[in-house]
Design an enzyme around this catalytic site. Structure first.
Site, short mmCIF file in Angstrom:
data_model
loop_
_atom_site.label_atom_id
_atom_site.label_comp_id
_atom_site.label_asym_id
_atom_site.label_seq_id
_atom_site.Cartn_x
_atom_site.Cartn_y
_atom_site.Cartn_z
N LYS A 22 0.94 -1.21 0.05
CA LYS A 22 0.10 0.11 0.20
C LYS A 22 0.78 1.13 -0.01
CE LYS A 22 -2.30 2.48 3.49
NZ LYS A 22 -1.48 3.25 4.38
N ASN A 23 1.96 1.30 0.91
CA ASN A 23 2.49 2.46 1.03
C ASN A 23 3.58 2.99 -0.05
OD1 ASN A 23 0.75 3.32 3.16
ND2 ASN A 23 2.46 2.74 4.85
N CYS A 117 -5.23 8.31 8.69
CA CYS A 117 -5.52 7.77 9.95
C CYS A 117 -5.21 8.92 11.17
CB CYS A 117 -4.74 6.74 10.25
SG CYS A 117 -5.30 5.04 9.44
N ARG A 122 0.14 15.31 12.49
CA ARG A 122 1.04 14.88 11.44
C ARG A 122 1.19 15.91 10.69
NH1 ARG A 122 -1.77 9.20 9.11
NH2 ARG A 122 0.27 9.07 8.33
N ASP A 305 3.53 0.53 12.34
CA ASP A 305 2.33 -0.02 11.53
C ASP A 305 2.06 -1.56 12.04
OD1 ASP A 305 2.27 2.31 10.19
OD2 ASP A 305 2.71 1.72 8.37
N ARG A 397 -9.31 0.26 3.73
CA ARG A 397 -8.28 1.01 2.97
C ARG A 397 -6.70 0.60 2.83
NH1 ARG A 397 -6.84 5.29 6.70
NH2 ARG A 397 -5.26 5.51 5.16
#
Ligand code: EPU
Length: 428
Positions: A22-23, A117, A122, A305, A397
């Site tokens: 994903k990232n 999230c 952030r 994570d 997600r």
């Protein structure tokens, strides 16, 4: 409102194939903007964050065609706009990668303040610091960020802290800047290397990705490329912990074991059996686990994570374990939910103390964010009774077909969709 209904107690057994990262994917899609050409991206995870970025590319004018569930053809030569629509951009974090890529190709970008999230503050000051060093300016206008430049020029940037997002955004902005850019104190995650490899395949000249210093020789132009995204080490780690926690036996396939060393070593430390092969890992759960302490850190440290899902295993390990969160201010919201399931966790700021309990018990719980959701799914799979997890859109997600993959391993999980008015009645 969609929910997962999970009846716990079955050891997960069999094989699971890990999807694309994903990232990495959420950075590589915005990076295609640099090409002014056609890119074919393979091993793309079909998750909602990726689908949202496809909508953003289309809104910019790109032509996007799905060649198969995991392969996209993206023609960015038709892009005629430099503004990511507010309603799309604010839904996720990685929309900010369009700042770097649009700035690089068009000298301008308008992107909504990123969502994603809720893990505490952030900020994106390090992204902006890199853009300014490269001779761009920025303005914050209500919920939009505008960056622009007459001409990007190379720079020496020393980041104040190690940031995945700022490292990638700086690479995106610097690939076509005049001269040689040096980025120091950069992130070293596998997806940093993957994005750099993709950019090099597109004609960039980036060296050092995966170390503390990245050197970028600016090139005149970038071109289209065919590229296959690396496997998702967080999805892999999640299934590894699920195997251990459920006292199961899973072969996790299509992975790069080197990317998983931090989780492999912690699983071995608590007593799980872990066997590494070329592109798979075999995990066999045991009856009792030992306690351990974990501190999350930038790669190659233990990844933040995977901290929530590993927390579930520590709930049932003998004795006292401590997790110290080294990246985010607020990543222990899942602990309140686990305590509803019979866990014994005390949180003080960035530290959580786990007292091992014999077993977890089913409860109605809420996925407060993506990885919290993965932790609650794991907890429900090992708990006694039937749990109901709400807000599962967060989980989807980031995890491809999670319900299907767990069912194929023998887990008792199903997704239900309750009309919102019924869900409301149930809540009162
Ligand atoms: N930070 C700043 N200023 C900045 C950028 C970061 O102070 O300009 C701070 C952050 O507040 C945080 C630390 O630096 O305390 C590290 O943040 P980083 O920039 O590395 O995180 P990110 O790029 O926003 C990515 C992943 C996260 C993952 C972190 C850390 C994406 C889209 N997100 O976030 O993934 O937790 O790196 O590895 O790549 C997830 O997948 O569940 C997730 C949250």
């Amino acid at each position: 409102m969609e929910k997962y209904i999970i009846t716990g107690g079955k050891p997960l057994k069999g094989e699971v194939t890990i999807s694309g990262a994903k990232n990495a994917a959420v950075a590589i899609l915005p990076a295609t903007v640099l090409a002014n050409d056609v890119c074919i991206i393979e091993n793309l995870p079909d998750i909602s964050d990726v689908r949202m970025e496809i909508d953003m590319l289309k809104a910019l004018g790109a032509r996007v065609e799905r060649l198969s569930p995991t392969v996209l053809k993206i023609d960015t030569s038709t892009i005629d706009c430099t503004e990511v629509p507010l309603e799309l951009g604010i839904k996720m974090r990685a929309s900010y990668y369009f700042l770097g890529s649009l700035l690089s190709r068009f000298g301008e970008a308008n992107v909504p303040m990123p969502g994603g999230c809720n893990l505490g503050a952030r900020p994106i000051d390090q992204h902006l610091k890199a853009f300014m060093a490269l001779n761009a300016t920025y303005e914050l206008d209500y919920s939009m960020i505008n960056v622009s430049t007459e001409h990007l020029t190379a720079a020496h940037v020393f980041f104040d802290m190690v940031s995945v997002g700022a490292t990638i955004n700086a690479m995106l902005a610097a690939v076509m800047a005049d001269g040689t850019t040096i980025l120091e104190n950069v992130a070293k995650e596998p997806h940093i290397v993957d994005v750099a490899n993709f950019l090099n395949t597109m004609g960039a000249d980036i060296r050092g990705a995966g170390t503390d210093v990245i050197k970028i020789n600016g090139v005149k132009r970038m071109h289209g490329a065919n590229y296959s995204i690396i496997p998702d080490q967080i999805e892999a780690g999640t299934f590894m912990v699920m195997a251990a926690a459920s006292r199961g036996d899973i072969l996790v396939k299509n992975i790069i074991p080197k990317h998983l060393e931090a989780i492999t070593s912690k699983l071995r430390a608590v007593g799980a059996e872990v066997y590494e092969f070329d592109d798979s890992i075999h995990i066999i759960g045991v009856d009792r686990y030992e306690s351990t302490n974990i501190k999350t850190m930038p790669h190659p440290g233990f990844p933040t994570d995977l901290q929530p899902v590993m927390g579930v295993l520590l709930c049932i390990a003998d004795g006292t374990s401590i997790i110290t969160e080294g990246i985010w201010d607020s990543r222990f919201k899942y602990c309140d939910e686990l305590n509803k399931m019979g866990a014994s966790i005390q949180v003080e700021g960035r530290v959580a103390v786990f007292e091992g309990v014999e077993k977890l018990k089913a409860a109605p719980v809420k996925a407060t964010d993506l990885r919290a959701g993965a932790a609650l799914v794991t907890a429900a799979l090992i708990a006694e009774g039937t749990s109901e997890i709400s807000e599962v859109q967060h989980v989807e997600r980031g995890y491809v077909d999670i319900v299907k993959k767990i069912r194929a391993l023998g887990g008792d999980i199903r997704k239900i969709d309750i009309p919102d008015d019924e869900a409301l009645k149930k809540a009162y």
